[in-house]
Write an enzyme that holds these catalytic residues in place. Structure first.
Site, PDB file in Angstrom:
ATOM      1  N   GLY A 287       0.782  -1.234   0.000  1.00 17.93           N
ATOM      2  CA  GLY A 287       0.000   0.000   0.000  1.00 17.93           C
ATOM      3  C   GLY A 287       0.804   1.268   0.000  1.00 17.93           C
ATOM      4  O   GLY A 287       0.241   2.372   0.020  1.00 17.93           O
ATOM      5  N   GLU A 329       4.457  -6.076   1.660  1.00 20.29           N
ATOM      6  CA  GLU A 329       4.079  -6.561   0.316  1.00 20.29           C
ATOM      7  C   GLU A 329       3.881  -5.396  -0.655  1.00 20.29           C
ATOM      8  O   GLU A 329       2.768  -5.174  -1.129  1.00 20.29           O
ATOM      9  CB  GLU A 329       2.763  -7.342   0.424  1.00 20.29           C
ATOM     10  CG  GLU A 329       2.801  -8.493   1.377  1.00 20.29           C
ATOM     11  CD  GLU A 329       1.409  -8.970   1.754  1.00 20.29           C
ATOM     12  OE1 GLU A 329       0.420  -8.242   1.582  1.00 20.29           O
ATOM     13  OE2 GLU A 329       1.317 -10.098   2.241  1.00 20.29           O
ATOM     14  N   GLY A 331       3.617  -3.456  -4.022  1.00 17.83           N
ATOM     15  CA  GLY A 331       3.436  -3.735  -5.449  1.00 17.83           C
ATOM     16  C   GLY A 331       3.685  -2.455  -6.223  1.00 17.83           C
ATOM     17  O   GLY A 331       4.694  -2.279  -6.900  1.00 17.83           O
ATOM     18  N   ARG A 332       2.746  -1.515  -6.030  1.00 23.26           N
ATOM     19  CA  ARG A 332       2.818  -0.224  -6.727  1.00 23.26           C
ATOM     20  C   ARG A 332       4.176   0.466  -6.527  1.00 23.26           C
ATOM     21  O   ARG A 332       4.728   1.020  -7.475  1.00 23.26           O
ATOM     22  CB  ARG A 332       1.716   0.687  -6.177  1.00 23.26           C
ATOM     23  CG  ARG A 332       1.549   1.989  -6.919  1.00 23.26           C
ATOM     24  CD  ARG A 332       0.651   2.949  -6.140  1.00 23.26           C
ATOM     25  NE  ARG A 332      -0.558   2.332  -5.665  1.00 23.26           N
ATOM     26  CZ  ARG A 332      -1.708   2.273  -6.339  1.00 23.26           C
ATOM     27  NH1 ARG A 332      -1.791   2.822  -7.526  1.00 23.26           N
ATOM     28  NH2 ARG A 332      -2.758   1.680  -5.812  1.00 23.26           N
ATOM     29  N   ARG A 373      -7.563   3.418 -14.348  1.00 22.82           N
ATOM     30  CA  ARG A 373      -7.462   4.015 -13.020  1.00 22.82           C
ATOM     31  C   ARG A 373      -8.039   5.432 -12.940  1.00 22.82           C
ATOM     32  O   ARG A 373      -8.563   5.829 -11.913  1.00 22.82           O
ATOM     33  CB  ARG A 373      -6.009   3.993 -12.527  1.00 22.82           C
ATOM     34  CG  ARG A 373      -5.438   2.572 -12.416  1.00 22.82           C
ATOM     35  CD  ARG A 373      -4.151   2.504 -11.630  1.00 22.82           C
ATOM     36  NE  ARG A 373      -4.350   2.848 -10.240  1.00 22.82           N
ATOM     37  CZ  ARG A 373      -4.098   4.013  -9.701  1.00 22.82           C
ATOM     38  NH1 ARG A 373      -3.574   4.982 -10.435  1.00 22.82           N
ATOM     39  NH2 ARG A 373      -4.347   4.251  -8.435  1.00 22.82           N
ATOM     40  N   TYR A 377     -10.811   5.543 -10.227  1.00 26.80           N
ATOM     41  CA  TYR A 377     -10.433   6.148  -8.937  1.00 26.80           C
ATOM     42  C   TYR A 377     -10.178   7.643  -9.031  1.00 26.80           C
ATOM     43  O   TYR A 377      -9.583   8.216  -8.104  1.00 26.80           O
ATOM     44  CB  TYR A 377      -9.127   5.534  -8.410  1.00 26.80           C
ATOM     45  CG  TYR A 377      -9.011   4.043  -8.456  1.00 26.80           C
ATOM     46  CD1 TYR A 377      -9.884   3.227  -7.750  1.00 26.80           C
ATOM     47  CD2 TYR A 377      -7.987   3.437  -9.168  1.00 26.80           C
ATOM     48  CE1 TYR A 377      -9.742   1.849  -7.769  1.00 26.80           C
ATOM     49  CE2 TYR A 377      -7.832   2.066  -9.195  1.00 26.80           C
ATOM     50  CZ  TYR A 377      -8.718   1.274  -8.501  1.00 26.80           C
ATOM     51  OH  TYR A 377      -8.570  -0.081  -8.524  1.00 26.80           O
ATOM     52  N   CYS A 404     -15.791   4.099 -26.564  1.00 26.08           N
ATOM     53  CA  CYS A 404     -17.121   4.663 -26.740  1.00 26.08           C
ATOM     54  C   CYS A 404     -17.702   5.035 -25.386  1.00 26.08           C
ATOM     55  O   CYS A 404     -18.662   4.418 -24.917  1.00 26.08           O
ATOM     56  CB  CYS A 404     -17.982   3.618 -27.438  1.00 26.08           C
ATOM     57  SG  CYS A 404     -18.998   4.366 -28.660  1.00 26.08           S
ATOM     58  N   GLU A 405     -17.104   6.017 -24.741  1.00 25.67           N
ATOM     59  CA  GLU A 405     -17.488   6.350 -23.371  1.00 25.67           C
ATOM     60  C   GLU A 405     -16.902   7.715 -23.031  1.00 25.67           C
ATOM     61  O   GLU A 405     -15.688   7.912 -23.182  1.00 25.67           O
ATOM     62  CB  GLU A 405     -16.884   5.262 -22.464  1.00 25.67           C
ATOM     63  CG  GLU A 405     -17.306   5.334 -21.069  1.00 25.67           C
ATOM     64  CD  GLU A 405     -17.863   4.001 -20.550  1.00 25.67           C
ATOM     65  OE1 GLU A 405     -18.268   3.145 -21.348  1.00 25.67           O
ATOM     66  OE2 GLU A 405     -17.894   3.865 -19.337  1.00 25.67           O
ATOM     67  N   TYR A 434      -1.110  -1.661 -11.858  1.00 21.96           N
ATOM     68  CA  TYR A 434      -2.566  -1.734 -12.039  1.00 21.96           C
ATOM     69  C   TYR A 434      -3.053  -1.074 -13.336  1.00 21.96           C
ATOM     70  O   TYR A 434      -4.196  -0.623 -13.401  1.00 21.96           O
ATOM     71  CB  TYR A 434      -3.302  -1.152 -10.818  1.00 21.96           C
ATOM     72  CG  TYR A 434      -2.834  -1.774  -9.524  1.00 21.96           C
ATOM     73  CD1 TYR A 434      -3.147  -3.099  -9.226  1.00 21.96           C
ATOM     74  CD2 TYR A 434      -2.040  -1.073  -8.622  1.00 21.96           C
ATOM     75  CE1 TYR A 434      -2.679  -3.694  -8.057  1.00 21.96           C
ATOM     76  CE2 TYR A 434      -1.576  -1.663  -7.452  1.00 21.96           C
ATOM     77  CZ  TYR A 434      -1.900  -2.969  -7.176  1.00 21.96           C
ATOM     78  OH  TYR A 434      -1.445  -3.561  -6.040  1.00 21.96           O
TER      79      TYR A 434
HETATM   80  C1  LIG Z   1      -2.991  -8.181   0.469  1.00 21.39           C
HETATM   81  C2  LIG Z   1      -2.335  -7.177  -0.400  1.00 21.39           C
HETATM   82  N1  LIG Z   1      -1.000  -7.042  -0.315  1.00 21.39           N
HETATM   83  C3  LIG Z   1      -0.343  -6.164  -1.091  1.00 21.39           C
HETATM   84  C4  LIG Z   1      -1.015  -5.358  -1.970  1.00 21.39           C
HETATM   85  C5  LIG Z   1      -0.219  -4.418  -2.798  1.00 21.39           C
HETATM   86  O1  LIG Z   1      -0.603  -3.129  -2.641  1.00 21.39           O
HETATM   87  P1  LIG Z   1       0.238  -1.953  -3.296  1.00 21.39           P
HETATM   88  O2  LIG Z   1       0.386  -2.261  -4.734  1.00 21.39           O
HETATM   89  O3  LIG Z   1      -0.560  -0.770  -3.047  1.00 21.39           O
HETATM   90  O4  LIG Z   1       1.555  -1.933  -2.602  1.00 21.39           O
HETATM   91  C6  LIG Z   1      -2.404  -5.447  -2.069  1.00 21.39           C
HETATM   92  C7  LIG Z   1      -3.178  -4.520  -2.932  1.00 21.39           C
HETATM   93  O5  LIG Z   1      -3.669  -3.515  -2.452  1.00 21.39           O
HETATM   94  C8  LIG Z   1      -3.073  -6.397  -1.274  1.00 21.39           C
HETATM   95  O6  LIG Z   1      -4.387  -6.542  -1.369  1.00 21.39           O
HETATM   96  N1  LIG Z   2      -6.076  -1.610  -8.280  1.00 19.71           N
HETATM   97  C1  LIG Z   2      -5.898  -0.565  -7.328  1.00 19.71           C
HETATM   98  C2  LIG Z   2      -5.188  -1.006  -6.098  1.00 19.71           C
HETATM   99  C3  LIG Z   2      -5.748  -2.233  -5.490  1.00 19.71           C
HETATM  100  C4  LIG Z   2      -4.634  -3.056  -5.058  1.00 19.71           C
HETATM  101  C5  LIG Z   2      -4.957  -4.471  -4.791  1.00 19.71           C
HETATM  102  N2  LIG Z   2      -5.541  -4.736  -3.496  1.00 19.71           N
HETATM  103  C6  LIG Z   2      -5.226   0.648  -7.955  1.00 19.71           C
HETATM  104  O1  LIG Z   2      -5.059   0.699  -9.119  1.00 19.71           O
HETATM  105  O2  LIG Z   2      -4.881   1.556  -7.314  1.00 19.71           O
END
Ligand SMILES: Cc1ncc(COP(=O)(O)O)c(C=O)c1O
Ligand SMILES: N[C@@H](CCCC[NH3+])C(=O)O
Length: 480
Positions: A287, A329, A331-332, A373, A377, A404-405, A434
């Site tokens: 997150g 964890e 990701g982003r 996104r 969002y 088309c939106e 994402y």
């Molecule tokens: C359980 C869990 N871990 C890790 C992440 C990775 O989140 P982020 O990409 O915001 O770091 C997510 C997505 O929100 C998640 O659901």
């Molecule tokens: N998909 C979302 C985040 C969710 C991450 C997964 N739990 C985004 O683009 O910001």
């Protein structure tokens, strides 16, 4: 630099209410802020303006577009690896051992899984598809954690077959399902309980995950998390190794992580008091927010690691608990800033806003199918003209897709040179997380490829879909 002869002068342009301020000069209009752009993205030298196209890893985006087509996701390998390594190093404290799991949901391919492995990280997966991608990459399954609020029996079985290292259980039903599947295989699954810690994370409602009224986890305040621990401890095919919490995504305010860590340690204390065991692992989820614009100021992995370690150590000491192994964890925060989407400009249209301002609608050859996104969002992105530099004065612009939106918006409010024309290339920064992962085939648009770049060489990571790929899914008119 001189102002464009036909347009208003730089520095004299007023933005309408709610829009960002216009760039002060030509340099600002073309700048690639390193906070937002991948580390190897620069404008090439050369006096002629058209020579000042953007290069990534030494490759001119015009050459990338010519070779791979547009839209195109360009992934900077050096940037990705550096971010992964920064997380690894930030959590490498011999006194408080920790694991970093890259959250593959942000973007996953076999090549990316390999980089993650080589940089020494674990991998968070949440579906059978992600497991199979990682397995195909030869990712060590013991270093994978399996998440998800509705893992099917087939997915659990697949995970057990491949020896996935951790299961983050999300419901009472899953405890039963996993225990049965593990027992049938004669193995013991290591589990963490996903705890809903009751934190209102300061992010978009759709990506906050630890407040009570949503689908993830087992409630702390309602006693479900403690009950899950009781049930797991009674099942011989499950071994409780830890507690897990993930409060949401794109979070800047550290208070949520602090409260979450505090509540997880408190729960670990209760588990010790009730069962006489200390949980070995505390996973604080992902997150961590990134900069989508120059005003965003995310914490570094090191700052975040120190903060989280500090809280866990302090809270454990207060309760007389051994400090567990920590996990995060992201990701982003690893892949997000490493990717740029390159689009070709098509139609350019001016709309009079009736308030003395005109908005330039710049249509590109992708849109909500490669980046949902903004529509989903209200996400904000940074866009630049990347195929050249222009001296034309900036115009208030909206970058829109071809779908088309009317909500098919890539960048809602931005300033772009007033002479944009079909064939120009735009780059949208920080689209690694994402975007390809949530891409769709809306309007039967094939999804763009991901091409990694490094040291002047490009490599297809995920190939472009073709109309034939899409037609192959259609059962056709003959039923046989
Ligand atoms: C359980 C869990 N871990 C890790 C992440 C990775 O989140 P982020 O990409 O915001 O770091 C997510 C997505 O929100 C998640 O659901
Ligand atoms: N998909 C979302 C985040 C969710 C991450 C997964 N739990 C985004 O683009 O910001």
């Amino acid at each position: 630099m001189r102002a464009h002869p036909a347009g208003p002068r730089f520095g004299e342009i007023l933005a309408p209410a709610g829009a960002p301020a216009a760039p002060a000069d030509v340099e600002a209009m073309h700048a690639l802020d390193p906070v937002v752009w991948p580390s190897t993205a620069v404008r090439s030298g050369g006096d002629a303006l058209e020579q000042r196209a953007v290069t990534i890893a030494g490759i001119d985006v015009r050459d990338l577009a010519a070779e791979h087509g547009t839209p195109l996701y360009v992934l900077d390998e050096v940037d990705f690896r550096a971010r992964a390594a920064a997380f690894r190093d930030a959590y490498a404290d011999p006194d408080v051992p920790a694991d970093v799991f890259y959250a593959g949901k942000a973007f996953l391919s076999t090549i990316v899984a390999r980089w993650v492995q080589e940089e020494g990280l674990g991998l968070d997966v949440c579906t059978g598809g992600e497991i199979l991608t990682a397995v195909r990459a030869g990712f060590p399954t013991a270093r994978m954690a399996f998440h998800g609020n509705n893992k099917s029996v087939a997915e659990l079985d697949l995970a057990l077959e491949h020896g996935i290292g951790r299961y983050v259980v999300d419901s009472f039903e899953e405890i039963v399902r996993l225990a049965a599947a593990a027992e049938a295989r004669g193995v013991v699954a290591k589990v963490l309980v996903r705890v809903t810690v009751g934190v209102e994370a300061h992010t978009h409602e759709f990506i906050a995950t630890a407040h009570e009224d949503q689908k993830f986890g087992l409630s702390l305040s309602g006693g479900q998390a403690e009950e899950a621990v009781r049930r797991i401890l009674k099942l011989p095919s499950l071994r409780l190794v830890g507690l897990h919490s993930h409060i949401g995504s794109q979070i800047f305010d550290t208070a949520g992580f602090e409260v979450s860590a505090h509540r997880l340690v408190a729960l670990a204390g209760k588990v010790r008091d009730e069962h006489g065991i200390e949980v070995a692992e505390l996973d604080l989820g992902g997150g961590m927010g990134i900069a989508y614009g120059s005003d965003d100021d995310p914490m570094t992995p090191k700052e975040m690691a120190e903060l989280l370690r500090g809280i866990v150590v302090r809270e454990c000491r207060a309760l007389g608990l051994d400090v567990p192994r920590i996990a995060v964890e992201p990701g982003r925060a690893i892949v997000g800033p490493s990717m740029v989407t390159v689009y070709e400009v098509g139609t350019v249209k001016q709309v009079d806003l009736g308030n003395g301002h005109v908005r330039q609608y710049v249509s590109v050859d992708g849109g909500m199918s490669d980046n949902i996104r903004t529509a989903l969002y209200d996400a904000e992105y940074t866009v630049r003209l990347v195929s050249r530099v222009s001296e034309a004065a900036p115009v208030l612009a909206r970058v829109v897709g071809k779908h088309c939106e009317s909500g098919d918006i890539v960048v809602r409010d931005c300033w772009l040179p007033g002479d944009l024309a079909p064939g120009d290339l735009l780059g949208v920064a920080a689209t690694g997380a994402y975007c390809r992962a949530m891409a769709s085939n809306y309007n039967h648009v094939p999804r763009p490829p991901v091409v990694s770049v490094r040291d002047g060489v490009s490599r297809v990571v995920v190939r472009r879909e073709t109309p034939d790929d899409l037609l192959a899914l259609d059962a056709g008119l003959e039923s046989d």
